[in-house]
Write a protein that holds these residues in place. Structure first.
Motif, PDB file in Angstrom:
ATOM      1  N   UNK A   1      -3.590  34.076  83.017  1.00  0.00           N
ATOM      2  CA  UNK A   1      -2.262  33.528  82.651  1.00  0.00           C
ATOM      3  C   UNK A   1      -2.200  33.551  81.009  1.00  0.00           C
ATOM      4  N   UNK A   2      -3.298  33.216  80.372  1.00  0.00           N
ATOM      5  CA  UNK A   2      -3.318  33.149  78.837  1.00  0.00           C
ATOM      6  C   UNK A   2      -2.456  33.986  78.229  1.00  0.00           C
ATOM      7  N   UNK A   3      -1.503  33.690  77.133  1.00  0.00           N
ATOM      8  CA  UNK A   3      -0.758  34.780  76.377  1.00  0.00           C
ATOM      9  C   UNK A   3      -1.618  35.675  75.750  1.00  0.00           C
ATOM     10  N   UNK A   4      -1.093  37.038  75.990  1.00  0.00           N
ATOM     11  CA  UNK A   4      -1.613  38.210  75.291  1.00  0.00           C
ATOM     12  C   UNK A   4      -2.943  38.705  75.984  1.00  0.00           C
TER      13      UNK A   4
ATOM     14  N   UNK B   1      -4.163  41.877  79.189  1.00  0.00           N
ATOM     15  CA  UNK B   1      -4.885  42.535  78.549  1.00  0.00           C
ATOM     16  C   UNK B   1      -6.119  42.512  79.667  1.00  0.00           C
ATOM     17  N   UNK B   2      -6.818  41.337  79.670  1.00  0.00           N
ATOM     18  CA  UNK B   2      -7.931  41.209  80.670  1.00  0.00           C
ATOM     19  C   UNK B   2      -7.533  41.712  82.138  1.00  0.00           C
ATOM     20  N   UNK B   3      -6.292  41.564  82.690  1.00  0.00           N
ATOM     21  CA  UNK B   3      -5.879  42.239  84.011  1.00  0.00           C
ATOM     22  C   UNK B   3      -6.047  43.636  84.127  1.00  0.00           C
TER      23      UNK B   3
END
Length: 267
Positions: A254-257, A261-263
């Motif tokens: 849920x961290x912005x940006x 990208x991680x997903x």
């Protein structure tokens, strides 16, 4: 499988002491001989080595080379056990050599390659040995290994690029923290007598700045050590709590940006 503590001598007369996992003393002597060493003495360690092996990991580059070589050898028609033994004897002795030895012993004991790799989940993750099992069941192991090697290479390149990208923000963060610490712990205390001698009422934001400076001067050890202690505590707690691991992983997504990208990388 026992773990042997041994002493060897090479062609130059240099004596070396180390440990190695082997099925028996004859296997130990044979493996050392193939590496150019003459066995002088050995002693079997009482402590089980499999648990130690499961706790260690290897570099991604070693994993790429292993996957690529197994794929090439099996595609060429070399039997799997012979392929693994050739790879074991061709690499420099280290932790991964012992891992390969345990994999070979497990296969000789009746396990499939995927089940033998699953015993070392710190090195071969669930996706890796699951795909290897699919390759075994479908008869397409070389093709699966080729795709795995390409995937691990892509992950390695992505990690390398990420490290390069993070160098500049890391340097900036260190510089900013150093400058702020210098201002709060050295420069601000030098200005306090001047501020007190002004005589007029000190503005609110200046009083806040003075209080922050006092906190840095008096409790600097807590300010600098608390983030490290919290990080270690969270990591230790997450290893014991599945619910906390789910929460932290959900937070990462849920961290912005970084989250989106991680997903995409995981998918």
């Amino acid at each position: 499988m026992p773990d042997y503590r041994f002493r060897t001598i090479d062609a130059n007369g240099k004596i070396r002491s180390d440990t190695m996992v082997a099925s028996n003393p004859m296997e130990l002597e044979k493996r050392l001989g193939s590496m150019g060493f003459d066995l002088l003495s050995f002693k079997e360690q009482r402590r089980s080595s499999r648990y130690i092996l499961q706790k260690k990991t290897i570099s991604r580059r070693d994993l790429i080379n292993f996957t690529f070589h197994v794929e090439q050898l099996t595609k060429s028609g070399v039997p799997l056990l012979d392929s693994l033994k050739d790879i074991r004897d061709s690499i420099e002795y280290g932790h991964f050599t012992d891992v390969l030895q345990t994999v070979i012993d497990d296969i000789e004991g009746g396990k499939t390659l995927s089940r033998a790799l699953a015993e070392h989940s710190q090195i071969f993750d669930k996706v890796y040995f699951t795909l290897v099992r699919v390759g075994e069941e479908t008869g397409n192991l070389p093709e699966v290994l080729r795709d795995l090697a390409e995937t691990v290479m892509w992950q390695d390149e992505l990690a390398s690029h990420t490290r390069k990208i993070m160098i500049y923000p890391a340097i900036v963060t260190v510089v900013v923290i150093s400058v702020v610490s210098f201002l709060m712990m050295y420069l601000m205390p030098q200005l306090l007598p001047f501020i007190k001698n002004i005589g007029s009422e000190v503005p609110l934001h200046t009083r806040i700045l003075v209080n922050v400076s006092d906190a840095f001067v008096n409790y600097w050890y807590l300010i600098f050590s608390l983030p490290v202690v919290l990080y270690i505590a969270i990591i230790a707690a997450s290893k014991k709590s599945v619910a906390l691991r789910y929460f932290l992983d959900g937070l990462k997504l849920k961290i912005w940006l970084i989250g989106p990208l991680n997903s995409k990388i995981k998918l």
